[in-house]
Design an enzyme around this catalytic site. Structure first.
Site, mmCIF file in Angstrom:
data_model
loop_
_atom_site.group_PDB
_atom_site.id
_atom_site.type_symbol
_atom_site.label_atom_id
_atom_site.label_comp_id
_atom_site.label_asym_id
_atom_site.label_seq_id
_atom_site.Cartn_x
_atom_site.Cartn_y
_atom_site.Cartn_z
ATOM 1 N N ASN A 152 62.231 37.276 -12.608
ATOM 2 C CA ASN A 152 63.317 38.137 -11.696
ATOM 3 C C ASN A 152 63.207 37.970 -10.095
ATOM 4 O O ASN A 152 64.241 38.674 -9.887
ATOM 5 C CB ASN A 152 61.980 39.160 -11.780
ATOM 6 C CG ASN A 152 60.785 39.105 -11.513
ATOM 7 O OD1 ASN A 152 60.358 37.648 -10.910
ATOM 8 N ND2 ASN A 152 59.142 39.889 -11.611
ATOM 9 N N GLU A 249 50.187 34.386 -10.529
ATOM 10 C CA GLU A 249 51.264 36.468 -10.639
ATOM 11 C C GLU A 249 51.602 37.057 -11.704
ATOM 12 O O GLU A 249 52.498 35.695 -12.070
ATOM 13 C CB GLU A 249 51.412 36.319 -8.884
ATOM 14 C CG GLU A 249 51.179 35.505 -7.973
ATOM 15 C CD GLU A 249 50.405 37.009 -6.857
ATOM 16 O OE1 GLU A 249 50.691 38.221 -7.944
ATOM 17 O OE2 GLU A 249 50.220 36.858 -6.504
ATOM 18 N N CYS A 283 57.295 43.323 -12.090
ATOM 19 C CA CYS A 283 55.915 42.780 -12.545
ATOM 20 C C CYS A 283 54.850 44.017 -12.502
ATOM 21 O O CYS A 283 54.101 44.509 -13.564
ATOM 22 C CB CYS A 283 55.291 41.543 -11.832
ATOM 23 S SG CYS A 283 55.602 41.212 -10.464
ATOM 24 N N GLU A 457 48.816 36.873 -2.538
ATOM 25 C CA GLU A 457 50.684 36.134 -2.184
ATOM 26 C C GLU A 457 50.310 36.739 -0.068
ATOM 27 O O GLU A 457 50.504 38.897 -0.546
ATOM 28 C CB GLU A 457 51.244 35.755 -3.187
ATOM 29 C CG GLU A 457 51.552 35.037 -4.125
ATOM 30 C CD GLU A 457 52.770 35.141 -4.954
ATOM 31 O OE1 GLU A 457 53.183 35.305 -4.835
ATOM 32 O OE2 GLU A 457 52.970 33.180 -4.492
HETATM 33 P P1 NAD Z 1 57.020 32.974 -18.241
HETATM 34 O O1 NAD Z 1 55.573 33.097 -18.109
HETATM 35 O O2 NAD Z 1 57.828 33.230 -19.409
HETATM 36 O O3 NAD Z 1 57.724 31.667 -17.029
HETATM 37 C C1 NAD Z 1 57.396 32.412 -16.215
HETATM 38 C C2 NAD Z 1 56.770 29.767 -15.681
HETATM 39 O O4 NAD Z 1 57.060 29.247 -16.235
HETATM 40 C C3 NAD Z 1 58.784 29.903 -15.799
HETATM 41 O O5 NAD Z 1 59.098 28.606 -15.477
HETATM 42 C C4 NAD Z 1 58.361 28.647 -17.486
HETATM 43 O O6 NAD Z 1 58.795 27.723 -17.574
HETATM 44 C C5 NAD Z 1 56.998 28.543 -16.453
HETATM 45 N N1 NAD Z 1 55.641 28.037 -18.328
HETATM 46 C C6 NAD Z 1 56.255 27.948 -19.035
HETATM 47 N N2 NAD Z 1 55.434 27.858 -19.820
HETATM 48 C C7 NAD Z 1 54.651 27.136 -19.060
HETATM 49 C C8 NAD Z 1 53.374 26.063 -19.138
HETATM 50 N N3 NAD Z 1 52.665 25.625 -20.426
HETATM 51 N N4 NAD Z 1 53.019 25.663 -17.755
HETATM 52 C C9 NAD Z 1 53.423 25.109 -16.714
HETATM 53 N N5 NAD Z 1 54.950 26.354 -17.060
HETATM 54 C C10 NAD Z 1 55.184 26.689 -17.502
HETATM 55 O O7 NAD Z 1 57.569 34.592 -17.237
HETATM 56 P P2 NAD Z 1 59.300 34.576 -17.495
HETATM 57 O O8 NAD Z 1 59.506 35.742 -18.787
HETATM 58 O O9 NAD Z 1 59.606 33.640 -16.616
HETATM 59 O O10 NAD Z 1 58.720 36.341 -15.739
HETATM 60 C C11 NAD Z 1 58.287 37.386 -16.858
HETATM 61 C C12 NAD Z 1 56.720 37.667 -16.258
HETATM 62 O O11 NAD Z 1 56.524 37.203 -14.848
HETATM 63 C C13 NAD Z 1 56.550 38.964 -16.764
HETATM 64 O O12 NAD Z 1 55.465 39.156 -17.339
HETATM 65 C C14 NAD Z 1 56.186 39.768 -15.161
HETATM 66 O O13 NAD Z 1 55.098 40.688 -14.735
HETATM 67 C C15 NAD Z 1 55.672 38.236 -14.197
HETATM 68 N N6 NAD Z 1 55.765 38.386 -12.911
HETATM 69 C C16 NAD Z 1 54.822 38.534 -12.138
HETATM 70 C C17 NAD Z 1 54.964 38.101 -10.863
HETATM 71 C C18 NAD Z 1 53.845 38.783 -9.649
HETATM 72 O O14 NAD Z 1 53.920 38.414 -8.872
HETATM 73 N N7 NAD Z 1 52.211 38.921 -10.543
HETATM 74 C C19 NAD Z 1 56.075 38.544 -10.023
HETATM 75 C C20 NAD Z 1 57.378 38.310 -11.262
HETATM 76 C C21 NAD Z 1 56.603 38.469 -13.422
#
Ligand code: NAD
Length: 483
Positions: A152, A249, A283, A457
């Protein structure tokens, strides 16, 4: 697109390609067109990235904080100079409107580089006098940090992780989300132009498997993930195997509480910012909007009127203020939640449909009469869907607001000063807002409690998560021993 990166990975100061890696198709969410094809990192690419980061870190840690800070501050200046091009690219990567990306993405990345660039020289240990003896502490880098990003805020996430990591003398290998792989490569280019030694900041592409293989490498000292709770659980567990440091995060389902005495116009603004900015793909969004019963109908009426101001269309057009979902998959997920909301008996006030435009658009959607147990009130949707719930008393709403495993953010709108602070103290969340929502200045800590995360962060707090303290005991006199 002239601003596009020229290869998939950026390692040891240069672009690197290995076409034998799995294809990663970059789709422009506003049209559905493939605008670039990158390749996931092969084991050889992963090895190059880790080896170059490991070697570069040793030298980088010898630089003074002032010297490292100068590089970060120069990088922030370059980012600001290139804000337009970086914002255009961010819009291609994510589909978020240029109206947003031009003021939020590269600019907040630049803020982080500037802030931690400024702090770098002030990262010091302390002196603890113990009679004639003393202890001094050294604040040392962790070593090689892996960053893994969500889709995002690709530029912001890359910088929020790189800036404190590099300020403390670490090196980083960053893996962006496979959905938005372009922007972090530009950050890597800029770091080199700003004078960072080759290898200090590397970007490699890949799906989850690449992330997973980075975390388990014995050379890695820390992993910082921005992603969903299920991914966080896996990454945290994998990091625990090697007793590695983590920052998590993760997702949220944050409450936004609006009392009868709130300024209605401001409360509606807060609900719009906390649900529909970036088409709801934020998020910390306050997606459970608790409105005190006395103003509920007035709130819904004014919200519906204000939503007439939504302007969809080509996100590169600066007049457009609402973009598509990041991907077809994300649109399908969000549509599934909308169907569930209807099925479980929530009242659809507005929206709920696809839009007659190419790309993955969904209307901003508001449900009222939502109850705490409905799926749209319990699960993170990550799209433009607001759930409005009503409440009667402060005590009741606080307990309902906290009745979730998530704890990322929470907000309250009220004119009652003491109640506002009572609510902030009572919220089980890492980031709280009073009469505002979703601000994220670099000076303030950002992160979640409960299942929304570990660590913080931004702010001085991030230094704690990218460095460790070594205590050095110094005896000035003779040393006695029992025999
Ligand atoms: P996701 O969890 O599907 O993927 C996040 C990242 O993790 C990607 O780069 C993905 O390739 C990687 N990944 C997936 N499986 C993995 C594994 N087994 N080992 C290591 N890396 C792996 O999330 P998304 O769909 O990309 O993003 C949306 C989510 O992120 C939402 O839940 C949102 O709330 C969260 N988010 C949190 C924050 C925060 O600061 N708290 C900010 C932005 C988004």
């Amino acid at each position: 697109m002239q601003t596009q990166p020229t290869a998939s990975h950026f390692i040891n100061g240069a672009y690197v390609e290995d076409k034998s890696g799995e294809d990663i198709r970059v789709v422009y969410p506003a049209t559905g067109e493939v605008i670039a094809t990158l390749h996931a990192a092969t084991p050889a690419i992963i090895e190059q990235a880790l080896a170059s980061a490991r070697a570069a870190q040793k030298e980088w840690a010898k630089w003074t904080g002032t010297e490292r800070g100068r590089v970060l501050r120069r990088a922030s200046e370059i980012m600001r100079e290139r804000n337009h091009d970086l914002s255009v690219l961010e819009t291609y990567d994510t589909g978020k409107p240029y109206q947003e990306t031009s003021v939020v993405d590269a600019t907040s990345g630049a803020d982080a580089l500037e802030y931690f660039g400024g702090l770098a020289a002030a990262i010091t240990g302390e002196h603890i006098q113990l009679g004639d003896d003393f202890v001094y502490t050294r604040r040392e880098p962790l070593g090689l940090c892996v960053g893994i990003g969500a889709w995002n805020y690709p530029t912001q996430i890359a910088c929020w992780k790189a800036a404190p990591a590099l300020a403390c003398g670490n090196a980083m290998v960053f893996k962006p989300s496979e959905t938005t792989p372009l922007c972090a490569l530009k950050v890597a280019e800029i770091m080199i132009e700003a004078g960072a030694p080759a290898g200090v900041y590397n970007v490699i592409q890949g799906y989850g498997a690449v992330g997973a293989s980075l975390i388990t490498d014995p050379r890695v000292d820390k992993v910082s993930l921005t992603g969903s709770v299920p991914t966080g659980r896996k990454v945290y567990a994998a990091a625990a195997e090697g007793i590695r440091h983590v920052t998590m995060e993760l997702g949220g389902k944050s409450p936004l509480v609006i009392f009868d005495d709130a300024n209605l116009e401001n409360a509606v603004s807060g609900a719009i910012l906390g649900n529909f900015y970036s088409s709801g793909q934020v998020c910390s969004n306050g997606t459970r909007v608790f409105v005190q019963s006395g103003i509920k109908e007035a709130f819904l009426t004014r919200l519906t009127e204000r939503l007439k101001g939504v302007k969809m269309g080509d996100p590169q057009d600066p007049k457009v203020n609402f973009g598509p979902m990041v991907s077809e998959r994300q649109r399908d997920i969000v549509e599934g939640f909308i169907a569930k909301g209807k099925q479980e008996g929530a009242r659809l006030v507005t929206g709920g449909n696809r839009v007659d435009l190419p790309g993955f658009y969904l209307e901003p959607t508001v449900f009222a009469d939502v109850t705490d147990d409905m799926t749209i009130a319990t699960d993170e949707i990550f799209g433009p869907v607001m759930s409005v719930l009503s409440f009667e008393t402060e005590e009741e709403v606080l307990s309902r607001a906290n009745a979730t495993d998530f704890g990322l953010a929470a907000g309250v709108f009220t004119a009652d000063l003491t109640r506002a602070h009572r609510m902030a103290a009572g919220f089980e969340a890492g980031t709280c807002y009073i009469n505002t929502y979703n601000d994220a200045p670099v000076e303030a800590p950002f992160g979640g409690s409960k299942q929304s995360g570990v660590g913080r962060e931004n702010s001085k707090a991030a230094i704690e998560h990218y460095s460790q303290i070594k205590g050095v005991y110094v005896r000035m006199g003779d040393l006695e021993a029992p025999f």
